[in-house]
Enzyme design. Structure first.
Site, PDB file in Angstrom:
ATOM      1  N   ARG A  70      46.103  26.866  46.184  1.00  7.23           N
ATOM      2  CA  ARG A  70      47.233  26.021  46.560  1.00  7.23           C
ATOM      3  C   ARG A  70      47.385  25.889  48.077  1.00  7.23           C
ATOM      4  O   ARG A  70      47.932  24.941  48.590  1.00  7.23           O
ATOM      5  CB  ARG A  70      48.493  26.658  45.965  1.00  7.23           C
ATOM      6  CG  ARG A  70      49.625  25.710  45.771  1.00  7.23           C
ATOM      7  CD  ARG A  70      50.671  26.342  44.943  1.00  7.23           C
ATOM      8  NE  ARG A  70      50.882  27.745  45.324  1.00  7.23           N
ATOM      9  CZ  ARG A  70      51.790  28.535  44.789  1.00  7.23           C
ATOM     10  NH1 ARG A  70      52.569  28.090  43.851  1.00  7.23           N
ATOM     11  NH2 ARG A  70      51.927  29.774  45.177  1.00  7.23           N
ATOM     12  N   ASP A 107      46.570  22.403  43.861  1.00  6.66           N
ATOM     13  CA  ASP A 107      47.725  23.055  43.235  1.00  6.66           C
ATOM     14  C   ASP A 107      47.550  22.902  41.718  1.00  6.66           C
ATOM     15  O   ASP A 107      47.454  21.774  41.213  1.00  6.66           O
ATOM     16  CB  ASP A 107      49.006  22.367  43.720  1.00  6.66           C
ATOM     17  CG  ASP A 107      50.253  23.047  43.173  1.00  6.66           C
ATOM     18  OD1 ASP A 107      50.192  23.575  42.033  1.00  6.66           O
ATOM     19  OD2 ASP A 107      51.286  23.052  43.872  1.00  6.66           O
ATOM     20  N   LYS A 150      41.129  38.529  32.485  1.00 11.35           N
ATOM     21  CA  LYS A 150      42.226  39.172  31.785  1.00 11.35           C
ATOM     22  C   LYS A 150      43.406  39.323  32.752  1.00 11.35           C
ATOM     23  O   LYS A 150      43.157  39.308  33.947  1.00 11.35           O
ATOM     24  CB  LYS A 150      41.806  40.541  31.245  1.00 11.35           C
ATOM     25  CG  LYS A 150      41.644  41.625  32.333  1.00 11.35           C
ATOM     26  CD  LYS A 150      41.641  42.996  31.747  1.00 11.35           C
ATOM     27  CE  LYS A 150      42.897  43.769  31.993  1.00 11.35           C
ATOM     28  NZ  LYS A 150      43.024  44.431  33.268  1.00 11.35           N
ATOM     29  N   HIS A 177      35.403  42.889  32.515  1.00  9.71           N
ATOM     30  CA  HIS A 177      34.358  43.267  33.475  1.00  9.71           C
ATOM     31  C   HIS A 177      33.618  44.541  33.047  1.00  9.71           C
ATOM     32  O   HIS A 177      32.508  44.787  33.490  1.00  9.71           O
ATOM     33  CB  HIS A 177      34.909  43.375  34.902  1.00  9.71           C
ATOM     34  CG  HIS A 177      35.663  44.627  35.208  1.00  9.71           C
ATOM     35  ND1 HIS A 177      36.985  44.795  34.930  1.00  9.71           N
ATOM     36  CD2 HIS A 177      35.266  45.791  35.781  1.00  9.71           C
ATOM     37  CE1 HIS A 177      37.364  45.998  35.315  1.00  9.71           C
ATOM     38  NE2 HIS A 177      36.350  46.632  35.841  1.00  9.71           N
ATOM     39  N   LYS A 235      29.163  46.115  33.184  1.00 14.06           N
ATOM     40  CA  LYS A 235      28.676  47.368  33.776  1.00 14.06           C
ATOM     41  C   LYS A 235      27.353  47.760  33.118  1.00 14.06           C
ATOM     42  O   LYS A 235      27.230  47.706  31.897  1.00 14.06           O
ATOM     43  CB  LYS A 235      29.705  48.489  33.585  1.00 14.06           C
ATOM     44  CG  LYS A 235      30.972  48.315  34.429  1.00 14.06           C
ATOM     45  CD  LYS A 235      31.919  49.484  34.219  1.00 14.06           C
ATOM     46  CE  LYS A 235      33.287  49.189  34.825  1.00 14.06           C
ATOM     47  NZ  LYS A 235      33.464  49.721  36.154  1.00 14.06           N
ATOM     48  N   GLU A 284      41.557  57.410  36.235  1.00 16.15           N
ATOM     49  CA  GLU A 284      41.577  56.854  37.593  1.00 16.15           C
ATOM     50  C   GLU A 284      42.418  57.730  38.505  1.00 16.15           C
ATOM     51  O   GLU A 284      43.416  58.310  38.060  1.00 16.15           O
ATOM     52  CB  GLU A 284      42.190  55.457  37.569  1.00 16.15           C
ATOM     53  CG  GLU A 284      41.409  54.466  36.731  1.00 16.15           C
ATOM     54  CD  GLU A 284      41.957  53.059  36.917  1.00 16.15           C
ATOM     55  OE1 GLU A 284      41.423  52.335  37.738  1.00 16.15           O
ATOM     56  OE2 GLU A 284      42.952  52.725  36.243  1.00 16.15           O
ATOM     57  N   HIS A 319      39.367  46.909  27.950  1.00 14.49           N
ATOM     58  CA  HIS A 319      38.189  47.712  28.291  1.00 14.49           C
ATOM     59  C   HIS A 319      37.911  48.809  27.256  1.00 14.49           C
ATOM     60  O   HIS A 319      36.787  49.011  26.816  1.00 14.49           O
ATOM     61  CB  HIS A 319      38.347  48.376  29.659  1.00 14.49           C
ATOM     62  CG  HIS A 319      38.741  47.424  30.754  1.00 14.49           C
ATOM     63  ND1 HIS A 319      38.251  46.147  30.830  1.00 14.49           N
ATOM     64  CD2 HIS A 319      39.582  47.559  31.816  1.00 14.49           C
ATOM     65  CE1 HIS A 319      38.763  45.543  31.892  1.00 14.49           C
ATOM     66  NE2 HIS A 319      39.571  46.372  32.502  1.00 14.49           N
ATOM     67  N   LYS A 372      46.464  56.536  35.321  1.00 13.16           N
ATOM     68  CA  LYS A 372      46.370  56.430  36.780  1.00 13.16           C
ATOM     69  C   LYS A 372      46.862  57.745  37.370  1.00 13.16           C
ATOM     70  O   LYS A 372      47.641  58.463  36.753  1.00 13.16           O
ATOM     71  CB  LYS A 372      47.228  55.275  37.278  1.00 13.16           C
ATOM     72  CG  LYS A 372      46.771  53.933  36.693  1.00 13.16           C
ATOM     73  CD  LYS A 372      46.765  52.843  37.715  1.00 13.16           C
ATOM     74  CE  LYS A 372      46.310  51.527  37.158  1.00 13.16           C
ATOM     75  NZ  LYS A 372      44.917  51.190  37.467  1.00 13.16           N
TER      76      LYS A 372
HETATM   77  C1  BG6 Z   1      41.288  46.532  35.662  1.00 10.01           C
HETATM   78  C2  BG6 Z   1      42.693  47.054  35.591  1.00 10.01           C
HETATM   79  O1  BG6 Z   1      41.041  45.647  34.605  1.00 10.01           O
HETATM   80  O2  BG6 Z   1      40.378  47.636  35.577  1.00 10.01           O
HETATM   81  C3  BG6 Z   1      42.945  48.061  36.704  1.00 10.01           C
HETATM   82  O3  BG6 Z   1      43.593  45.961  35.720  1.00 10.01           O
HETATM   83  C4  BG6 Z   1      41.917  49.163  36.663  1.00 10.01           C
HETATM   84  O4  BG6 Z   1      44.259  48.600  36.614  1.00 10.01           O
HETATM   85  C5  BG6 Z   1      40.513  48.581  36.625  1.00 10.01           C
HETATM   86  O5  BG6 Z   1      42.088  49.948  37.836  1.00 10.01           O
HETATM   87  C6  BG6 Z   1      39.490  49.654  36.396  1.00 10.01           C
HETATM   88  O6  BG6 Z   1      38.205  49.112  36.564  1.00 10.01           O
HETATM   89  P1  BG6 Z   1      36.999  50.026  37.047  1.00 10.01           P
HETATM   90  O7  BG6 Z   1      35.833  49.099  37.035  1.00 10.01           O
HETATM   91  O8  BG6 Z   1      37.360  50.524  38.438  1.00 10.01           O
HETATM   92  O9  BG6 Z   1      36.897  51.149  36.075  1.00 10.01           O
END
Ligand code: BG6
Length: 489
Positions: free
Chosen positions: A46, A89, A145, A175, A179, A213, A237, A337
């Site tokens: 935008r 936009d 996502k 994602h 991996k 994490e 995931h 986390k």
């Molecule tokens: C994302 C989440 O999809 O994946 C994040 O929104 C998370 O909160 C992340 O930290 C973790 O991805 P990776 O590749 O670091 O394990």
């Protein structure tokens, strides 16, 4: 490889994901010779930016996010020659008309529209693309996502997008599927004959999937606070990992063959609904503590100490897959986390030997075999086996659990660890949806997590607190221990 000219448009092209992950991945593909000459990239957003300012922005970000050793100014200049910017936009049909003129695609051009924006804009972007005449039978759309917050809201988004794009042109990103080690689960299971005969309830005692994490919410408080760990990590995931571990062998590596098997697993997950959430799930939220030797604030203090929230930053779940292969095998999922260290792994514990011939020897209790697939930070596959300790022993034989260790980093000397998005971009360009999530998978996953969310709302609203730098609330240990299991750390 694709011969048509392919333009990749990144909507949200100046945003965090685009500049931290997407453009660095495309840069890596380019420098490694994987981005064919026929591919060009357009950032769209935008903000009114002149083309030079956008190139400068991307340059600064790439230099920041790419390790010096892998960033080369000459390569960058040549990569930047493929990169343009256009102000669009998402809600302005007129902008899309101008955008069509800017792109001036010919019949032989393919367009990939990567939606790296708020999910609220997905429908509008697709509609406006169509109205501007930018959607042909070859146009592909890529969605990040989260897609929805629940089954109902995800259906609305998917319906909006489906009005414009057929399912085979929709690439839903998870994602984790990009991996290396996640794809290696498929290789390990289906390129070897060793494990498959043991891969069932007769031989496997239980499975644990952990994604731990150390980071907090990293400036994404408002997104995260509406989501929580269940929606942010488990719905996508972790359930994808579970599906890859538990699926039946597909007939080949064809997109639908693989995804048909994954969706069957997701649909076989035993619902955790109503009061079940109390015995099968644990919700946690971190308070201040110490991670990696640093004092960190609690979740509610991350916003300057003003926030109150019942969003979970930790979740542990005990679930079952109700089918012949997995009947009676618990699957434990755990993510959080601000845990003590960052790692993701799948831990598979096999059953005990039916009878120990060594029991009279004392001092060497037999451990069940374990297969540990470490996804990150280091990539490894470890099989824990009982071995005789070398040497003499008065009782005759002494046993010890010893790992048979396959370090993927050592087995394959790689110059650089690839970003998950590199693989995914290559597949988007090559028009291969195998590693993307089909609509029915997403909906099966939402349907299962919705049951837990509803149960939480009705029976256990408030997450239990855990100190940052610890492994979550003590209830998480109880979740495994009351079934005779222990989290592997
Ligand atoms: C994302 C989440 O999809 O994946 C994040 O929104 C998370 O909160 C992340 O930290 C973790 O991805 P990776 O590749 O670091 O394990």
């Amino acid at each position: 490889m694709n011969k048509k000219h392919c333009t990749i448009v990144i909507f949200g092209g100046n945003g965090d994901l685009a500049t931290r992950m997407l453009l660095p991945s495309l840069y890596h593909l380019y420098t490694d010779g994987y981005l064919p000459d026929c591919v060009s990239i357009v950032g769209a957003a935008r903000q009114q930016l002149d083309p030079g300012a956008y190139i400068d922005l991307v340059h600064t970000k790439l230099k920041h996010y790419i390790h010096d050793e892998h960033f080369d100014e000459d390569q960058w200049k040549s990569f930047a020659g493929r990169l343009r910017y256009c102000k669009v936009d998402a809600n302005e049909p007129e902008d899309f008309k101008a955008f069509a003129a800017f792109l001036s695609l010919s019949e032989n051009d393919e367009l990939v529209c990567y939606l790296s924006t708020s999910q609220k804009l997905y429908g509008a972007i697709c509609r406006n693309l169509k109205q501007a005449g930018l959607v042909t039978a070859d146009t592909r759309v890529v969605m990040e996502k989260p897609i929805g917050q629940s089954l109902e809201s995800s259906k609305i988004i998917n319906d909006n997008v489906a009005e414009i794009f057929p399912e085979q042109n929709i690439f839903r990103i998870d994602h984790y599927l990009g991996k290396e080690t996640v794809q290696n689960i498929l290789a390990m299971r289906f390129a070897n004959s060793l494990f498959e005969p043991l891969w069932n309830t007769a031989d496997i005692d239980h499975v644990q999937i952990t994604t731990s994490e150390t980071v907090g919410v990293e400036g994404r408080w408002s997104y995260y606070n509406d989501s929580g760990a269940l929606r942010d990590m488990v719905q996508n995931h972790m359930l994808q990992l579970l599906a890859l571990i538990a699926m039946e062998p597909p007939s080949d590596f064809d997109p639908d063959a693989v995804r048909n098997e994954k969706v069957k697993v997701l649909r076989s997950l035993r619902p955790i609904i109503d009061k079940d959430v109390q015995g099968h799930t644990v919700r946690g939220q971190y308070t201040s503590g110490s991670v990696d030797g640093k004092i960190v604030p609690g979740y509610c203090e991350e916003q300057g100490g003003v926030a109150e929230s019942t969003t979970e930053t930790f979740v542990a779940i005990r679930t079952n897959i109700d089918n012949w292969r997995w009947a009676g095998v618990p699957f434990y999922l755990r993510t959080g986390k601000r845990l003590p260290y960052r790692y993701s792994e799948v831990y598979i514990q096999f059953r005990h030997v039916p009878h120990s011939i060594f029991s009279k020897l004392g001092g060497s209790e037999l451990q069940p075999n374990k297969l540990i697939i470490r996804l990150q930070p280091e990539e490894s596959i470890k099989l824990l086996l009982m071995n005789k300790v070398p040497g003499l022993n008065q009782k005759g034989i002494k046993l010890k659990e010893v790992p048979l260790n396959l370090s993927l980093t050592e087995a394959f000397k790689k110059p650089r660890r690839r970003m998950a998005y590199e693989r995914l971009f290559l597949d988007i360009i090559g028009n291969n949806t195998t590693l993307f999530v089909r609509r029915d998978e997403i909906e099966a996953a939402w349907s299962w997590t919705d049951g837990i969310i509803d149960g939480w709302q009705n029976y256990m609203e408030v997450p239990k607190s855990y100190q940052a730098g610890t492994w979550g609330p003590s209830a998480s240990f109880a979740l495994t221990e009351r079934h005779g299991h222990t989290w592997h750390e």
